[in-house]
Design an enzyme around this catalytic site. Structure first.
Site, PDB file in Angstrom:
ATOM      1  N   LYS A  22     -25.124  22.487  -7.631  1.00 19.29           N
ATOM      2  CA  LYS A  22     -24.085  23.522  -7.676  1.00 19.29           C
ATOM      3  C   LYS A  22     -24.475  24.612  -8.665  1.00 19.29           C
ATOM      4  O   LYS A  22     -24.425  25.806  -8.353  1.00 19.29           O
ATOM      5  CB  LYS A  22     -22.756  22.887  -8.110  1.00 19.29           C
ATOM      6  N   ASN A  23     -24.854  24.185  -9.871  1.00 19.80           N
ATOM      7  CA  ASN A  23     -25.115  25.157 -10.937  1.00 19.80           C
ATOM      8  C   ASN A  23     -26.367  25.986 -10.700  1.00 19.80           C
ATOM      9  O   ASN A  23     -26.630  26.937 -11.430  1.00 19.80           O
ATOM     10  CB  ASN A  23     -25.202  24.453 -12.298  1.00 19.80           C
ATOM     11  N   ARG A  94     -15.756  30.580 -13.136  1.00 19.97           N
ATOM     12  CA  ARG A  94     -16.424  31.204 -14.270  1.00 19.97           C
ATOM     13  C   ARG A  94     -17.867  31.605 -13.941  1.00 19.97           C
ATOM     14  O   ARG A  94     -18.398  32.578 -14.471  1.00 19.97           O
ATOM     15  CB  ARG A  94     -16.407  30.235 -15.448  1.00 19.97           C
ATOM     16  N   ASP A 118     -13.198  26.326 -16.696  1.00 23.28           N
ATOM     17  CA  ASP A 118     -12.594  25.092 -16.215  1.00 23.28           C
ATOM     18  C   ASP A 118     -12.243  24.151 -17.364  1.00 23.28           C
ATOM     19  O   ASP A 118     -12.728  23.054 -17.453  1.00 23.28           O
ATOM     20  CB  ASP A 118     -13.490  24.421 -15.168  1.00 23.28           C
ATOM     21  N   ASP A 308     -22.784  17.490 -19.065  1.00 20.18           N
ATOM     22  CA  ASP A 308     -22.127  17.235 -17.779  1.00 20.18           C
ATOM     23  C   ASP A 308     -22.175  15.755 -17.360  1.00 20.18           C
ATOM     24  O   ASP A 308     -21.585  15.389 -16.343  1.00 20.18           O
ATOM     25  CB  ASP A 308     -22.746  18.108 -16.675  1.00 20.18           C
TER      26      ASP A 308
HETATM   27  C1  UD1 Z   1     -23.556  25.857 -17.771  1.00 17.70           C
HETATM   28  C2  UD1 Z   1     -23.067  24.957 -16.669  1.00 17.70           C
HETATM   29  C3  UD1 Z   1     -22.239  23.802 -17.220  1.00 17.70           C
HETATM   30  C4  UD1 Z   1     -23.027  23.074 -18.285  1.00 17.70           C
HETATM   31  C5  UD1 Z   1     -23.556  24.050 -19.338  1.00 17.70           C
HETATM   32  C6  UD1 Z   1     -24.440  23.394 -20.376  1.00 17.70           C
HETATM   33  C7  UD1 Z   1     -22.819  26.443 -14.764  1.00 17.70           C
HETATM   34  C8  UD1 Z   1     -21.889  27.085 -13.799  1.00 17.70           C
HETATM   35  N1  UD1 Z   1     -22.250  25.726 -15.731  1.00 17.70           N
HETATM   36  O1  UD1 Z   1     -22.400  26.445 -18.374  1.00 17.70           O
HETATM   37  O2  UD1 Z   1     -21.918  22.911 -16.160  1.00 17.70           O
HETATM   38  O3  UD1 Z   1     -22.170  22.132 -18.904  1.00 17.70           O
HETATM   39  O4  UD1 Z   1     -24.308  25.097 -18.703  1.00 17.70           O
HETATM   40  O5  UD1 Z   1     -25.490  22.725 -19.769  1.00 17.70           O
HETATM   41  O6  UD1 Z   1     -24.033  26.538 -14.643  1.00 17.70           O
HETATM   42  N2  UD1 Z   1     -21.722  30.196 -25.733  1.00 17.70           N
HETATM   43  C9  UD1 Z   1     -21.379  31.138 -26.665  1.00 17.70           C
HETATM   44  N3  UD1 Z   1     -21.774  32.441 -26.460  1.00 17.70           N
HETATM   45  C10 UD1 Z   1     -22.496  32.823 -25.376  1.00 17.70           C
HETATM   46  C11 UD1 Z   1     -22.837  31.844 -24.414  1.00 17.70           C
HETATM   47  C12 UD1 Z   1     -22.434  30.533 -24.624  1.00 17.70           C
HETATM   48  O7  UD1 Z   1     -20.731  30.833 -27.660  1.00 17.70           O
HETATM   49  O8  UD1 Z   1     -22.830  34.019 -25.260  1.00 17.70           O
HETATM   50  C13 UD1 Z   1     -21.286  28.799 -25.949  1.00 17.70           C
HETATM   51  C14 UD1 Z   1     -20.240  28.397 -24.935  1.00 17.70           C
HETATM   52  O9  UD1 Z   1     -18.953  28.739 -25.390  1.00 17.70           O
HETATM   53  C15 UD1 Z   1     -20.439  26.901 -24.877  1.00 17.70           C
HETATM   54  C16 UD1 Z   1     -21.938  26.692 -25.146  1.00 17.70           C
HETATM   55  O10 UD1 Z   1     -22.375  27.915 -25.732  1.00 17.70           O
HETATM   56  O11 UD1 Z   1     -19.721  26.247 -25.894  1.00 17.70           O
HETATM   57  C17 UD1 Z   1     -22.766  26.396 -23.909  1.00 17.70           C
HETATM   58  O12 UD1 Z   1     -22.691  27.484 -23.010  1.00 17.70           O
HETATM   59  P1  UD1 Z   1     -23.783  27.753 -21.892  1.00 17.70           P
HETATM   60  O13 UD1 Z   1     -25.033  26.969 -22.219  1.00 17.70           O
HETATM   61  O14 UD1 Z   1     -23.909  29.209 -21.693  1.00 17.70           O
HETATM   62  O15 UD1 Z   1     -23.142  27.072 -20.632  1.00 17.70           O
HETATM   63  P2  UD1 Z   1     -22.544  27.734 -19.315  1.00 17.70           P
HETATM   64  O16 UD1 Z   1     -23.539  28.666 -18.719  1.00 17.70           O
HETATM   65  O17 UD1 Z   1     -21.164  28.220 -19.590  1.00 17.70           O
END
Ligand code: UD1
Length: 425
Positions: A22-23, A94, A118, A308
């Site tokens: 999915k991701n 998201r 989510d 995850d």
């Molecule tokens: C993606 C996945 C999710 C997975 C995660 C970590 C998708 C749709 N989702 O989420 O299933 O759990 O990777 O493997 O692919 N953060 C900041 N600032 C930023 C970016 C991120 O503070 O600019 C923080 C977020 O709030 C979070 C953490 O970093 O607490 C991880 O975020 P990120 O690695 O970007 O995950 P997602 O892309 O949201």
């Protein structure tokens, strides 16, 4: 509103096949925006999020056809596309934020509604924004939208150092950089297999990227990319969920299309828990003949333990021999589901981002509520080993990550069925 009605106790035995991640699929659909013409992506799971991303791409001006039978999506991208991702779609998913990079690269601008998410923590965008600003973009927030404007001459390659290897920020900056002037170096990037998948599709489209799979990506901007045909990497989280299911139910499951090399740490943990893991040509086999031992888990960016799979491992530890400490480093709200697991009799105490799980010999069936995709999967697994009947509510969350979860579980021998609340009278 649908629920799963589960009666615990069955040993799961048989074969399942995992489809595309999915991701990855959702991001690959956004990648397609970078080339004018028709791109085809295979192995795209039939989930609601794919429908939402297809809808978003249509709003941007693309023609999108998804076939659930072949799990293939065909995206025809016109010369001129819109640059606005509306709130009504972004709030539902998201991952819509994945269009941010391609929109700036293609149109020089992006208006993307600030996402909700989510229920797994704050999920900021600061690193996306800081990186784009370093490449010359002006970023503001107006009326709930992130408004990004590239200089009239386009984004300029630069050196960006991420504070943390964020999956989302890596994707945005990577996709923004492929058409930028000169060379962009992104340091401390995420290395998840889904990021490697995005890079591979981009390279197939003509992008110049070095360091794929390493902590530093070097991207040399090219004038344009061409459309491609591409196949999504298998879903390591779904595969990992099946592996935990086999271990918890003392079962024997062959997971076809799973890539053991993407699950090194989780499989190592299951082996420590007592499971026998066999790597096959086209998958993995997990067998278990006793109650698992509890295993400590610390979630970290890849190749660390995936957040995850954390709820599924807490579920496993809750019926294990011994105790385990689970540390969540990515999403602060991921322990919310522990309250629901406690309704099944699990003994879990949380303190900040640590959870202490004391294994019990038996859980007891109860009504529980899923709060997000993975929490939902963890609760279903716990219900499968609980004594008596459980009802798992919030099935719509589980459906977002697991295609036909209950039918596959039933094929493996589980006593589980989907019901709509009207059926309950
Ligand atoms: C993606 C996945 C999710 C997975 C995660 C970590 C998708 C749709 N989702 O989420 O299933 O759990 O990777 O493997 O692919 N953060 C900041 N600032 C930023 C970016 C991120 O503070 O600019 C923080 C977020 O709030 C979070 C953490 O970093 O607490 C991880 O975020 P990120 O690695 O970007 O995950 P997602 O892309 O949201």
């Amino acid at each position: 509103m649908e629920i799963f009605r589960v009666t615990g106790g069955a040993r799961l035995v048989g074969e399942v096949r995992v489809s595309g991640a999915k991701n990855s699929s959702l991001k690959l659909m956004a990648v397609a925006l970078l080339a004018v013409g028709e791109s085809t992506i295979h192995n795209v799971p039939n989930i609601l999020d794919v429908t939402i991303m297809a809808q978003l791409l249509r709003r941007l001006g693309c023609t999108v056809e998804y076939s659930p039978e072949t799990e293939t999506v065909v995206i025809d991208v016109p010369e001129t596309i819109e640059h606005r991702a509306d709130y009504d779609l972004v709030r539902r998913m998201r991952a819509s934020i994945a269009v941010l990079g391609p929109l700036i690269a293609r149109t020089g601008a992006a208006d993307v509604a600030l996402p909700g998410g989510d229920n797994i923590g704050s999920r900021g965008l600061d690193m996306h924004i800081a990186g784009l600003e370093r490449m010359g973009a002006i970023v503001t927030s107006e009326h709930g939208y992130l408004v990004v404007q590239a200089p009239s001459t386009g984004l300029v390659g630069t050196h960006v150092y991420l504070d943390f290897p964020s999956v989302g920020a890596t994707e945005t900056l990577l996709m923004a950089a492929v058409n930028a002037h000169g060379t962009t170096v992104i340091d401390n990037v995420a290395r998840e297999p889904e990021i490697v998948d995005i890079c591979s599709m981009l390279v197939a489209m003509g992008a110049q990227i070095e360091g794929i799979g390493s902590p530093m990506l070097t991207i040399t901007g090219v004038d344009s990319l061409h459309p491609v045909e591409y196949t999504t990497v298998p879903d390591r989280i779904v595969a990992g969920t099946w592996a935990v299911a086999a271990t918890m139910t003392q079962g024997d499951i062959v997971v076809r299309n799973a890539r053991a090399e993407h699950l090194t740490l989780p499989l190592e943990k299951l082996s420590t828990a007592g499971a026998v893991i066999e790597t096959l040509d086209d998958g993995i086999r997990i067998t278990m003949d006793r109650r698992p031992h509890a295993v400590d888990v610390v979630t970290l960016p890849y190749p660390g333990f995936p957040t995850d799979l954390q709820p599924q491992f807490i579920a496993m530890n809750s019926i294990a021999t011994g105790s385990a400490l689970v540390t969540e480093n990515l999403f602060e709200a991921r322990f919310r589901f522990v309250q629901e697991l406690s309704r099944l009799g699990a003994e879990v105490r949380t303190d900040g981002h640590h959870a202490l799980v004391r294994g019990k010999s038996q859980l007891s069936g109860a009504p529980v509520e899923s709060t997000d995709i993975r929490a939902g999967a963890g609760l279903v697994l716990a219900a499968l080993v609980a004594e008596g009947e459980s009802t798992v509510h919030g099935v719509e969350h589980i459906d977002r990550g697991y295609v036909g979860f209950e039918s596959l579980l039933a094929q493996l021998g589980a006593d589980i069925k989907r019901e709509t609340l009207e059926d309950l009278g």
